[in-house]
Design a protein around this motif. Structure first.
Motif, mmCIF file in Angstrom:
data_model
loop_
_atom_site.group_PDB
_atom_site.id
_atom_site.type_symbol
_atom_site.label_atom_id
_atom_site.label_comp_id
_atom_site.label_asym_id
_atom_site.label_seq_id
_atom_site.Cartn_x
_atom_site.Cartn_y
_atom_site.Cartn_z
ATOM 1 N N ARG A 179 0.143 6.336 3.903
ATOM 2 C CA ARG A 179 -0.331 5.123 3.234
ATOM 3 C C ARG A 179 -1.849 5.046 3.269
ATOM 4 N N GLU A 180 -2.447 5.340 4.416
ATOM 5 C CA GLU A 180 -3.902 5.299 4.535
ATOM 6 C C GLU A 180 -4.570 6.304 3.604
ATOM 7 N N ALA A 181 -3.918 7.468 3.417
ATOM 8 C CA ALA A 181 -4.491 8.516 2.573
ATOM 9 C C ALA A 181 -4.135 8.346 1.098
ATOM 10 N N ARG A 188 -2.585 11.929 10.993
ATOM 11 C CA ARG A 188 -3.763 11.900 10.116
ATOM 12 C C ARG A 188 -4.415 13.275 10.046
ATOM 13 N N GLY A 199 0.792 -1.219 0.000
ATOM 14 C CA GLY A 199 0.000 0.000 0.000
ATOM 15 C C GLY A 199 0.823 1.267 0.000
ATOM 16 N N ASP A 200 2.120 1.170 0.319
ATOM 17 C CA ASP A 200 2.987 2.342 0.303
ATOM 18 C C ASP A 200 3.291 2.760 -1.133
ATOM 19 N N THR A 236 2.458 5.726 8.011
ATOM 20 C CA THR A 236 1.175 5.019 8.064
ATOM 21 C C THR A 236 0.039 5.938 7.624
ATOM 22 N N ALA A 237 0.055 7.183 8.101
ATOM 23 C CA ALA A 237 -0.992 8.138 7.730
ATOM 24 C C ALA A 237 -0.971 8.407 6.231
#
Length: 254
Positions: free
Chosen positions: A218-220, A189, A113-114, A215-216
């Motif tokens: 990747r999530e976005a 985030r 996902g990165d 992580t933030a």
């Protein structure tokens, strides 16, 4: 036994704490620890033990300091991107015939996902930005901002996060966020959302204190430009944690 720690990192402070506790044991009562800080941060977190602030005057100056202060072991626990001092340490240790250990936290590793874009320098990172986004979260610290102070990036907006206020030259359109890790995932985030960030730039510093931004991002679904860390000087032994450094140091003492 006199140990000189070239520090300024969380790992260096943790090692100094471990040594302070270890020094209460009967076999290590003569242990002396000097922590050396570069002095680039106005309010550093001071570790236990003796503290000196400032440079040594290159490899030759460091070698002379090692001899003059009868240092038995040198530990390079500087930031992974403090490349110059690491090479000075290697040369100085060899000249003064002092054992040298490098303490380096492991680098970050991309996961599913990165969207990472690896570069070898800040200049290369700057060159990638126009094709990746318009609102940049720049987390490479206050030093090196000159790489982003170029006409080709004048239309981009930067959020620069650093411990101390940056000085010119810096990006033409910029907001500064003075803060120090560790950072939380919820906080990162919210920061990305509030500032409408669409690309993140970071150095591969490693460690958990500043990792939540990855992580933030990747999530976005945001691209992250990651500047690769410089190599440790050839021939220098490397450990990745303070506990392992302590074990090595105790073995030297015995």
């Amino acid at each position: 036994m006199h140990v000189l720690i070239l520090g300024g990192t969380a790992e260096a402070r943790r090692l100094a704490e471990l040594l302070a506790a270890e020094g209460t044991r009967p076999g290590l009562r003569a242990l002396r620890v000097t922590n050396s800080l570069a002095g680039r941060v106005s309010t550093p977190r001071l570790p236990p033990g003796e503290v000196r602030v400032g440079g040594f005057g290159g490899a030759e100056g460091l070698a002379e300091w090692l001899r003059a202060h009868r240092v038995d072991v040198l530990i390079d626990a500087t930031h992974p991107f403090a490349g110059t001092i690491s090479f000075h340490a290697a040369r100085a240790a060899a000249a003064a015939h002092v054992p040298l250990l490098a303490l380096r936290r492991p680098g970050w590793v991309p996961v599913k996902g990165d969207d990472w874009h690896a570069t070898g320098s800040l200049e290369e990172a700057a060159a990638l930005l126009p094709a990746l986004g318009r609102r940049v979260f720049l987390t490479t610290g206050r030093l090196g901002l000159a790489a982003f102070a170029v006409a080709a990036l004048d239309e981009l907006w930067f959020l620069v996060r650093s411990v101390d206020a940056p000085e010119a030259p810096h990006p033409a359109r910029m907001a500064v966020l003075l803060d120090r890790g560790p950072f939380t995932l919820d906080g990162e985030r919210e920061l990305l959302r509030r500032h409408r960030i669409d690309v993140v730039v970071t150095k591969d510093s490693g460690g958990p204190a500043t990792a939540p931004k990855l992580t933030a991002a990747r999530e976005a679904g945001l691209p992250v430009v990651v500047v690769r860390r410089p190599a440790v000087p050839e021939g220098v032994r490397v450990v990745d944690g303070p506990e392992e450094a302590l074990h090595w140091l105790v073995s030297q003492h015995r």
